[in-house]
Write an enzyme that holds these catalytic residues in place. Structure first.
Site, PDB file in Angstrom:
ATOM      1  N   ALA A 142      34.657  32.646  34.667  1.00  0.00           N
ATOM      2  CA  ALA A 142      34.101  32.898  33.488  1.00  0.00           C
ATOM      3  C   ALA A 142      34.551  34.171  32.719  1.00  0.00           C
ATOM      4  CB  ALA A 142      32.598  33.497  33.772  1.00  0.00           C
ATOM      5  N   ILE A 172      36.177  36.074  37.583  1.00  0.00           N
ATOM      6  CA  ILE A 172      35.810  36.711  36.250  1.00  0.00           C
ATOM      7  C   ILE A 172      37.007  37.390  35.344  1.00  0.00           C
ATOM      8  CG2 ILE A 172      34.259  38.136  35.068  1.00  0.00           C
ATOM      9  CD1 ILE A 172      32.788  36.610  36.777  1.00  0.00           C
ATOM     10  N   LYS A 173      37.088  36.904  34.278  1.00  0.00           N
ATOM     11  CA  LYS A 173      38.178  37.434  33.364  1.00  0.00           C
ATOM     12  C   LYS A 173      37.520  38.365  32.250  1.00  0.00           C
ATOM     13  CE  LYS A 173      41.454  36.304  29.843  1.00  0.00           C
ATOM     14  NZ  LYS A 173      41.942  35.235  28.941  1.00  0.00           N
ATOM     15  N   THR A 174      37.899  39.755  32.305  1.00  0.00           N
ATOM     16  CA  THR A 174      37.340  40.771  31.454  1.00  0.00           C
ATOM     17  C   THR A 174      38.431  41.575  30.773  1.00  0.00           C
ATOM     18  OG1 THR A 174      35.433  42.173  31.246  1.00  0.00           O
ATOM     19  CG2 THR A 174      36.832  42.472  33.241  1.00  0.00           C
ATOM     20  N   ASP A 220      45.641  37.851  33.196  1.00  0.00           N
ATOM     21  CA  ASP A 220      45.511  36.398  32.349  1.00  0.00           C
ATOM     22  C   ASP A 220      45.994  36.884  30.941  1.00  0.00           C
ATOM     23  OD1 ASP A 220      45.485  33.905  31.534  1.00  0.00           O
ATOM     24  OD2 ASP A 220      43.459  33.819  30.991  1.00  0.00           O
TER      25      ASP A 220
END
Length: 273
Positions: A142, A172-174, A220
């Protein structure tokens, strides 16, 4: 997790150190031809074997990545709006689970927009995608997308990451922020950071180091790698921080070594080479 889910998850977050270097080349799904990503095939080719995984859409995967590659695929499956559209948060699921299986995706990626006009729709998309992924043993990443009106602080990002994890996201990518450790500590699944806008190489490596030091499981990165004048050297330097615990300065020195400029640029200087 069943065996298939564990196997795919281990292709994204490396079990040797619990970290990853993901290469993001999915920008065109809402930005169109992006600087230095106008020809995805040429951008991806020299970097493909240096990334732990590749995040992209099915169109770019089919047209621009050799099927002989063993680099795991994180398949972007959300979209439906563009940079000139009504609202970037108005997304839907654009790729079926059957298509993801045909493409041998190791992970599915989708954006959520907590606090936006279409928050409910994007969170519903995530829940649906997790349900579908669980049926076939495919993990879900997400992305906590952030609109212009939202603060990138620990309170907001911690909220968004926790909601994504509660709905079943496996990764999770944030964004990195002040007090990022609070975001990580409040999220029960691995958190990786986005590279964000293009920075000078030294600054991008510092961002990577800060994130890893604060508990991120990896990065990422997109523009901070393939918009560099020396993308191969840049991704190698990022890998040194993520997988070999280099400091930002050590990684920058390695970058300068790779491009043959260590003796001509003073250590610690932030310069775009």
């Amino acid at each position: 997790m069943d065996w298939g889910m564990k196997n795919r998850f281990s292709q994204i977050i490396k079990p040797e150190d619990g970290r990853c270097v993901m290469l993001a080349v999915d920008h065109g799904y809402f930005l169109g031809p992006t600087e230095r990503l106008e020809n995805p095939r040429e951008t991806i080719r020299p970097l493909l074997n240096l990334a732990d995984s590749l995040m992209l859409t099915r169109g770019v995967l089919r047209s621009s990545v050799t099927p002989e590659s063993n680099t795991p695929i994180v398949l972007r499956v959300s979209g439906g709006s563009s940079i000139i559209g009504e609202d970037l948060s108005k997304e839907t699921i654009t790729t079926s689970i059957d298509e993801a299986i045909r493409l041998n995706a190791s992970c599915l990626a989708l954006s959520i927009f907590v606090g936006s006009k279409y928050e409910y729709q994007t969170l519903k998309n995530l829940a649906k995608l997790v349900n579908e992924g669980e049926k076939y043993g495919i993990p879900v990443l997400a992305v906590t997308a952030v609109g212009k009106e939202m603060a990138r602080d620990a309170r907001y990002l911690g909220l968004a990451c926790r909601i994504a994890a509660e709905l079943g996201a496996h990764i999770i990518k944030t964004y990195h922020c002040v007090d990022f450790r609070k975001v990580v500590d409040g999220c029960p699944v691995p958190v990786i950071i986005a590279g964000g806008k293009k920075l000078a190489e030294r600054d991008a490596l510092q961002l990577t180091y800060n994130a890893i030091t604060d508990g991120a499981s990896g990065v990422d990165m997109g523009r901070n790698i393939w918009q560099s004048d020396n993308p191969v050297a840049m991704i190698k330097a990022v890998r040194k921080i993520v997988h070999e615990n280099f400091t930002a300065q050590q990684a920058y020195d390695h970058y300068l070594d790779l491009i043959g400029l260590k003796n001509t640029i003073r250590k610690g200087t932030s310069a775009r080479t």
